[in-house]
Motif scaffolding. Structure first.
Motif, PDB file in Angstrom:
ATOM      1  N   VAL A  77      -9.790   3.032   7.157  1.00 25.49           N
ATOM      2  CA  VAL A  77      -9.177   2.794   8.541  1.00 25.49           C
ATOM      3  C   VAL A  77      -7.787   3.613   8.637  1.00 25.49           C
ATOM      4  O   VAL A  77      -7.487   3.687   9.397  1.00 25.49           O
ATOM      5  N   ASN A  78      -7.060   3.873   7.331  1.00 25.95           N
ATOM      6  CA  ASN A  78      -5.588   4.116   7.286  1.00 25.95           C
ATOM      7  C   ASN A  78      -5.864   5.511   7.198  1.00 25.95           C
ATOM      8  O   ASN A  78      -6.337   5.654   6.432  1.00 25.95           O
ATOM      9  N   PRO A 138      -5.859  -1.722   0.328  1.00 25.99           N
ATOM     10  CA  PRO A 138      -6.604  -2.179   0.940  1.00 25.99           C
ATOM     11  C   PRO A 138      -6.417  -1.768   2.414  1.00 25.99           C
ATOM     12  O   PRO A 138      -5.933  -0.741   2.881  1.00 25.99           O
ATOM     13  N   SER A 139      -7.888  -1.303   3.102  1.00 23.37           N
ATOM     14  CA  SER A 139      -8.100  -1.001   4.233  1.00 23.37           C
ATOM     15  C   SER A 139      -8.135   0.526   4.438  1.00 23.37           C
ATOM     16  O   SER A 139      -8.413   1.394   5.437  1.00 23.37           O
ATOM     17  N   ASN A 140      -8.610   1.388   3.257  1.00 20.88           N
ATOM     18  CA  ASN A 140      -8.606   3.236   2.744  1.00 20.88           C
ATOM     19  C   ASN A 140      -9.806   3.032   3.607  1.00 20.88           C
ATOM     20  O   ASN A 140      -9.256   4.225   4.504  1.00 20.88           O
ATOM     21  N   TRP A 183       0.913  -1.226   0.195  1.00 16.20           N
ATOM     22  CA  TRP A 183       0.295  -0.157   0.032  1.00 16.20           C
ATOM     23  C   TRP A 183       0.746   1.446   0.297  1.00 16.20           C
ATOM     24  O   TRP A 183      -0.483   2.056  -0.484  1.00 16.20           O
TER      25      TRP A 183
END
Length: 133
Positions: free
Chosen positions: A32-33, A28-30, A1
């Motif tokens: 919560v980052n 991925p996990s856009n 990422w």
């Protein structure tokens, strides 16, 4: 990422905000980052989508109720929105929190609109950063 994130950074710098948003959406996990969210909010604001950028601020605030979120992320979105007061308040909070992301203030071109602003320069100086003029 991280590679995708830096590609999005380069696209934002080239004012290709829609392309940057596509890259950020693929990370991925856009949701919560905070680093990705902050850049996404900035790119949305710069792409002329202020309501969507404000939704990112709301998402960051929601995350902050659950875990630590670097204030720098909110400052970046506020910068993109042109909300100087909110941006500077978030940068002050980032300074108080010793937010590691402050290292980008003297060198990241996104912060150019605030260079010369006394409050911004005070934060940079208090961080102990030297900046070439």
């Amino acid at each position: 990422w991280i590679g995708q994130y830096h590609l999005a950074q380069a696209l934002v710098q080239a004012e290709r905000n829609d392309a940057a948003l596509d890259v950020l959406a693929a990370i991925p996990s856009n949701g919560v980052n905070s680093k990705v969210l902050g850049l996404r909010g900035y790119a949305l604001a710069r792409a002329g989508r202020p309501d969507a950028a404000r939704e990112v601020v709301d998402a960051l605030q929601g995350l902050a109720r659950e875990r630590y979120v670097p204030p720098y992320a909110t400052a970046l979105v506020a910068l993109g929105l042109g909300d100087e007061d909110r941006c500077l308040r978030a940068l002050e909070a980032a300074f108080e929190a010793r937010d590691v992301h402050l290292i980008f203030l003297p060198c990241d071109p996104k912060w150019a609109p605030l260079r010369g602003n006394a409050a911004f320069e005070s934060i940079v100086r208090r961080c102990g950063f030297e900046r070439e003029r």
